[in-house]
Design a protein around this motif. Structure first.
Motif, PDB file in Angstrom:
ATOM      1  N   ASP A 164      -2.260 -10.533  -2.311  1.00  0.00           N
ATOM      2  CA  ASP A 164      -1.380  -9.887  -3.286  1.00  0.00           C
ATOM      3  C   ASP A 164      -1.078  -8.435  -2.921  1.00  0.00           C
ATOM      4  O   ASP A 164      -0.069  -7.882  -3.381  1.00  0.00           O
ATOM      5  CB  ASP A 164      -2.016  -9.928  -4.674  1.00  0.00           C
ATOM      6  CG  ASP A 164      -2.348 -11.339  -5.124  1.00  0.00           C
ATOM      7  OD1 ASP A 164      -1.465 -12.207  -5.048  1.00  0.00           O
ATOM      8  OD2 ASP A 164      -3.505 -11.575  -5.521  1.00  0.00           O
ATOM      9  N   LEU A 165      -1.952  -7.817  -2.114  1.00  0.00           N
ATOM     10  CA  LEU A 165      -1.815  -6.386  -1.832  1.00  0.00           C
ATOM     11  C   LEU A 165      -1.371  -6.094  -0.401  1.00  0.00           C
ATOM     12  O   LEU A 165      -0.912  -4.985  -0.115  1.00  0.00           O
ATOM     13  CB  LEU A 165      -3.158  -5.674  -2.080  1.00  0.00           C
ATOM     14  CG  LEU A 165      -3.824  -5.870  -3.449  1.00  0.00           C
ATOM     15  CD1 LEU A 165      -5.050  -4.968  -3.549  1.00  0.00           C
ATOM     16  CD2 LEU A 165      -2.861  -5.604  -4.582  1.00  0.00           C
ATOM     17  N   ASP A 166      -1.521  -7.051   0.490  1.00  0.00           N
ATOM     18  CA  ASP A 166      -1.266  -6.822   1.908  1.00  0.00           C
ATOM     19  C   ASP A 166       0.131  -6.264   2.180  1.00  0.00           C
ATOM     20  O   ASP A 166       0.311  -5.407   3.049  1.00  0.00           O
ATOM     21  CB  ASP A 166      -1.468  -8.140   2.665  1.00  0.00           C
ATOM     22  CG  ASP A 166      -1.247  -8.008   4.155  1.00  0.00           C
ATOM     23  OD1 ASP A 166      -2.131  -7.477   4.841  1.00  0.00           O
ATOM     24  OD2 ASP A 166      -0.165  -8.425   4.625  1.00  0.00           O
ATOM     25  N   ALA A 167       1.121  -6.713   1.431  1.00  0.00           N
ATOM     26  CA  ALA A 167       2.504  -6.298   1.683  1.00  0.00           C
ATOM     27  C   ALA A 167       2.720  -4.804   1.458  1.00  0.00           C
ATOM     28  O   ALA A 167       3.626  -4.206   2.064  1.00  0.00           O
ATOM     29  CB  ALA A 167       3.464  -7.099   0.801  1.00  0.00           C
ATOM     30  N   PHE A 168       1.914  -4.169   0.600  1.00  0.00           N
ATOM     31  CA  PHE A 168       2.079  -2.734   0.369  1.00  0.00           C
ATOM     32  C   PHE A 168       1.881  -1.954   1.673  1.00  0.00           C
ATOM     33  O   PHE A 168       2.541  -0.940   1.898  1.00  0.00           O
ATOM     34  CB  PHE A 168       1.084  -2.244  -0.689  1.00  0.00           C
ATOM     35  CG  PHE A 168       1.409  -2.671  -2.091  1.00  0.00           C
ATOM     36  CD1 PHE A 168       2.239  -1.898  -2.884  1.00  0.00           C
ATOM     37  CD2 PHE A 168       0.909  -3.849  -2.615  1.00  0.00           C
ATOM     38  CE1 PHE A 168       2.564  -2.273  -4.179  1.00  0.00           C
ATOM     39  CE2 PHE A 168       1.217  -4.243  -3.910  1.00  0.00           C
ATOM     40  CZ  PHE A 168       2.047  -3.461  -4.697  1.00  0.00           C
ATOM     41  N   ALA A 169       0.970  -2.416   2.521  1.00  0.00           N
ATOM     42  CA  ALA A 169       0.712  -1.723   3.785  1.00  0.00           C
ATOM     43  C   ALA A 169       1.814  -1.953   4.799  1.00  0.00           C
ATOM     44  O   ALA A 169       2.030  -1.130   5.692  1.00  0.00           O
ATOM     45  CB  ALA A 169      -0.626  -2.176   4.360  1.00  0.00           C
ATOM     46  N   ARG A 170       2.515  -3.062   4.679  1.00  0.00           N
ATOM     47  CA  ARG A 170       3.527  -3.422   5.675  1.00  0.00           C
ATOM     48  C   ARG A 170       4.937  -2.942   5.320  1.00  0.00           C
ATOM     49  O   ARG A 170       5.803  -2.842   6.196  1.00  0.00           O
ATOM     50  CB  ARG A 170       3.569  -4.953   5.844  1.00  0.00           C
ATOM     51  CG  ARG A 170       2.249  -5.526   6.327  1.00  0.00           C
ATOM     52  CD  ARG A 170       2.297  -7.055   6.433  1.00  0.00           C
ATOM     53  NE  ARG A 170       0.971  -7.592   6.656  1.00  0.00           N
ATOM     54  CZ  ARG A 170       0.426  -7.769   7.864  1.00  0.00           C
ATOM     55  NH1 ARG A 170       1.126  -7.466   8.945  1.00  0.00           N
ATOM     56  NH2 ARG A 170      -0.795  -8.247   7.997  1.00  0.00           N
ATOM     57  N   ALA A 171       5.155  -2.644   4.046  1.00  0.00           N
ATOM     58  CA  ALA A 171       6.520  -2.342   3.591  1.00  0.00           C
ATOM     59  C   ALA A 171       7.197  -1.228   4.396  1.00  0.00           C
ATOM     60  O   ALA A 171       8.375  -1.361   4.770  1.00  0.00           O
ATOM     61  CB  ALA A 171       6.507  -2.014   2.102  1.00  0.00           C
ATOM     62  N   PRO A 172       6.523  -0.095   4.699  1.00  0.00           N
ATOM     63  CA  PRO A 172       7.206   0.937   5.486  1.00  0.00           C
ATOM     64  C   PRO A 172       7.599   0.466   6.889  1.00  0.00           C
ATOM     65  O   PRO A 172       8.622   0.913   7.432  1.00  0.00           O
ATOM     66  CB  PRO A 172       6.165   2.061   5.561  1.00  0.00           C
ATOM     67  CG  PRO A 172       5.284   1.858   4.373  1.00  0.00           C
ATOM     68  CD  PRO A 172       5.196   0.376   4.233  1.00  0.00           C
ATOM     69  N   LEU A 173       6.821  -0.429   7.477  1.00  0.00           N
ATOM     70  CA  LEU A 173       7.192  -0.998   8.776  1.00  0.00           C
ATOM     71  C   LEU A 173       8.318  -2.004   8.625  1.00  0.00           C
ATOM     72  O   LEU A 173       9.253  -2.051   9.441  1.00  0.00           O
ATOM     73  CB  LEU A 173       5.970  -1.661   9.427  1.00  0.00           C
ATOM     74  CG  LEU A 173       4.916  -0.706   9.991  1.00  0.00           C
ATOM     75  CD1 LEU A 173       3.597  -1.426  10.209  1.00  0.00           C
ATOM     76  CD2 LEU A 173       5.392  -0.089  11.305  1.00  0.00           C
ATOM     77  N   TRP A 174       8.243  -2.818   7.583  1.00  0.00           N
ATOM     78  CA  TRP A 174       9.295  -3.812   7.366  1.00  0.00           C
ATOM     79  C   TRP A 174      10.666  -3.144   7.221  1.00  0.00           C
ATOM     80  O   TRP A 174      11.686  -3.722   7.626  1.00  0.00           O
ATOM     81  CB  TRP A 174       8.989  -4.620   6.109  1.00  0.00           C
ATOM     82  CG  TRP A 174       7.868  -5.616   6.284  1.00  0.00           C
ATOM     83  CD1 TRP A 174       7.273  -6.004   7.449  1.00  0.00           C
ATOM     84  CD2 TRP A 174       7.208  -6.335   5.242  1.00  0.00           C
ATOM     85  NE1 TRP A 174       6.291  -6.917   7.209  1.00  0.00           N
ATOM     86  CE2 TRP A 174       6.222  -7.146   5.857  1.00  0.00           C
ATOM     87  CE3 TRP A 174       7.338  -6.381   3.852  1.00  0.00           C
ATOM     88  CZ2 TRP A 174       5.395  -8.001   5.127  1.00  0.00           C
ATOM     89  CZ3 TRP A 174       6.503  -7.221   3.127  1.00  0.00           C
ATOM     90  CH2 TRP A 174       5.553  -8.025   3.753  1.00  0.00           C
ATOM     91  N   GLU A 175      10.689  -1.956   6.636  1.00  0.00           N
ATOM     92  CA  GLU A 175      11.974  -1.262   6.471  1.00  0.00           C
ATOM     93  C   GLU A 175      12.690  -1.068   7.805  1.00  0.00           C
ATOM     94  O   GLU A 175      13.917  -1.004   7.862  1.00  0.00           O
ATOM     95  CB  GLU A 175      11.747   0.106   5.818  1.00  0.00           C
ATOM     96  CG  GLU A 175      11.311   0.041   4.355  1.00  0.00           C
ATOM     97  CD  GLU A 175      10.898   1.409   3.830  1.00  0.00           C
ATOM     98  OE1 GLU A 175      10.882   2.379   4.638  1.00  0.00           O
ATOM     99  OE2 GLU A 175      10.586   1.517   2.628  1.00  0.00           O
ATOM    100  N   ALA A 176      11.914  -0.964   8.877  1.00  0.00           N
ATOM    101  CA  ALA A 176      12.483  -0.767  10.214  1.00  0.00           C
ATOM    102  C   ALA A 176      12.453  -2.052  11.043  1.00  0.00           C
ATOM    103  O   ALA A 176      12.677  -2.017  12.257  1.00  0.00           O
ATOM    104  CB  ALA A 176      11.718   0.337  10.942  1.00  0.00           C
TER     105      ALA A 176
END
Length: 593
Positions: free
Chosen positions: A447-459
């Motif tokens: 449930d929380l893992d995506a918070f760490a990836r979101a800034p990378l996903w933006e790029a």
């Protein structure tokens, strides 16, 4: 030194060993043989005697397995090891992307029916059950280990000394743990324990059978009365056998099968970790079994206040060693050091604390392209010089009596490019997101893992490993059942310690990872909140993050405030504990952005 730098992988030996194994398979009438990484205790880490996968294939990663057929040999590795496996195995072995390609799908594609052999001590009940369900047309046959038949110079089983873990660090006497965990066996009269770290935690003992992991090789049968039989070579115990008291009966390891066959049921097993060999003995003996997770897993994961306080002390001590190391590193001219020089210096700083029991894993020191190998292990052969323009990734940790540490810092060497800095800042933003997060009780890692990836996903970027793993208290640096990852399904509870380590890796160019350890805590209640039970993370690691790699304009105001506050805490915590040279470096490294 604890760490050595010899080349342990031997790809050239693989083809001959593979031919020998196929000869045994043909003689026995086996169409396939599965070679896991695990040992009989089903732990992640194995002693040299049990490192069969590396001996056969050359692949030395901490996770994976191989399947040997008459005409092909697949080596299954996850995304952490896909660069590494390419250089460690001979062309006779084919790397397989796992779990994207499952074991059962690969076998079905390459083997139509036939006999699949396996060592029942190295396969869990759950693993075999799934394979048999997915491959009903194949016959699965238990056998002795075929690798052991052909491994002529196989090391002996370890006989490492076992010591007591003091209550001043454990926070609870082992008699109390036995009573508490025994009483939790509601539907069973006894439970089989196979995981070394569960047994070590339960009995407040530590061992030396597995490098970097202070656990003993042992099995145990825990009764619901709180009595326990520990199956261990008594040469490991010495006087400790008496000190463990009357609740703990010591038995020879080779008596396990006989005792199991006479145990009064129902007997609880954990299908995820119980070897098939044990469940087969119980079934053959007509003993009823129940299935449930290892009863030590959650209590061990939820550290008590003493364990958390001790862990904080270990991290402060380790932080001093890291600051001294980083101050030294910044004084060295670009091009003057190698990766091995870095490992030696850092271990020396940890040794200088006079409290280091061992390193918690082989230090990863990867510069430039080597930093992109997620679990890179430097050897004399691969040792690279740290050049101007490189980023140096250093992932390391210490085993101290009062706690286990794990920290990664990526460090600028000379002038680093803008693309690398932008990627670093995105990774940092993900790490900060987890550090600042408040979340309802009941949520798990997925449930929380995506918070760490979101800034990378933006790029359009990502990383192939989980964001965090559980960590023990002077136990295994990788501890379950909690995980901060897409695969993490166990809800977080106060006291759980995890790593927070997003990253980014560009193969052949550079790697970035920033890691702190964190502990789940109860968040302060808010008067206007509608969420009744709110959790958050407390950071345990206090070591500066390289400001030279941060693009400040990419940070939001709350992210910048968190970073400045974090650095202020680093400075206030460590400044009174370091010498003048390191103190000046620390002051400079923690200036606000």
């Amino acid at each position: 030194m604890f760490q050595s730098f010899e080349e342990t992988s031997n790809p050239a030996a693989g083809p001959g060993r593979l031919a020998d194994l196929r000869g045994v398979m043909s003689k026995e009438g086996f169409d396939a043989f599965i070679v896991p990484r695990s040992d009989a205790h089903q732990g992640e880490y194995v002693a040299p005697r049990d490192d069969r996968l590396a001996w056969l294939t050359g692949f030395t990663g901490s996770a994976g397995f191989a399947v040997i057929l008459a005409d092909r040999a697949g080596v299954f590795v996850d995304s952490r090891y896909r660069v590494q496996v390419k250089v460690q195995v001979a062309s006779d072995f084919t790397p397989v992307d796992w779990p994207e390609i499952s074991l059962s799908d690969w076998i079905a594609e390459h083997l139509s029916g036939g006999v699949v052999a396996y060592d029942p001590w190295l396969f869990s009940v759950e693993q075999l059950r799934k394979l048999m369900k997915d491959l009903p047309e194949h016959e699965f046959r238990a056998t002795d280990n075929l690798i052991d038949r052909i491994w002529e110079d196989q090391p002996d089983a370890p006989i490492g000394k076992i010591t007591a873990q003091p209550v001043e660090f454990a926070g609870e006497a082992h008699d109390e743990k036995l009573k508490r965990i025994g009483a939790s066996l509601k539907a069973a009269k006894a439970c089989v324990l196979t995981l070394p770290d569960s047994i070590a935690w339960l009995l407040n003992i530590r061992g030396t059978d597995i490098p970097r992991n202070p656990v003993p090789h042992a099995f145990a049968i825990l009764n619901n009365s709180g009595d326990i039989t520990l199956f261990v070579d008594d040469r490991k115990l010495g006087d400790l056998a008496t000190a463990l008291g009357p609740k703990v009966k010591i038995a020879a390891p080779d008596s396990l099968i006989t005792v199991l066959a006479g145990t009064e049921g129902p007997v609880q097993i954990d299908p995820a970790t119980c070897p098939v060999a044990i469940s087969s003995v119980l079934a053959t003996s007509g003993i009823a079994t129940t299935e449930a997770p290892d009863p030590c897993l959650l209590p061990k994961a939820c550290k008590n206040p003493t364990e958390i306080a001790s862990t904080r002390a270990a991290h402060t001590r380790d932080g001093v060693a890291m600051v001294r190391f980083l101050a030294w590193l910044d004084q060295q001219p670009a091009g003057s050091l190698t990766e091995i020089d870095v490992v030696k210096q850092l271990e020396g700083e940890r040794r200088a604390t006079n409290c280091l029991e061992d390193i918690s894993f082989e230090t990863i020191s990867g510069t430039g392209p080597n930093g992109a190998i997620v679990h890179y292990r430097v050897t004399e052969k691969t040792n690279a010089r740290i050049e101007d323009g490189h980023m140096l990734l250093v992932d390391s940790g210490g085993q101290y009596r009062d706690g286990t540490t794990d920290i990664t810092r990526t460090i600028a060497i000379g002038t680093v490019g803008d693309a690398e800095k932008q990627a670093f800042t995105r990774v940092l933003r993900g790490m900060i997101a987890i550090s600042r997060l408040k979340f309802p009780k009941g949520l798990a890692g997925r449930d929380l893992d995506a918070f760490a990836r979101a800034p990378l996903w933006e790029a359009g970027l990502d990383y192939g490993h989980g964001t965090g793993h559980g960590v023990g208290a002077f136990l295994s640096v990788h501890e379950g059942p909690q995980r901060l990852a897409r695969t993490g399904t166990v809800p977080f509870e106060p006291g759980m310690i995890l790593s927070n380590e997003p990253g980014f890796y560009r193969e052949g160019a550079f790697g970035i990872r920033i890691e702190n350890l964190i502990v789940v805590t109860q968040a302060e209640p808010r008067p206007d909140a509608t969420i009744r039970d709110l959790l958050e993370f407390e950071t345990l690691t206090y070591v500066p993050i390289d400001r030279r790699l941060i693009v400040a304009e990419m940070l939001t105001a709350p992210e910048r405030a968190w970073l400045n506050s974090y650095h202020e805490t680093c400075r206030n915590t460590l400044l009174p504990l370091v010498d003048d040279t390191a103190a000046q470096w620390l002051v400079n490294a923690t200036q606000p952005i």
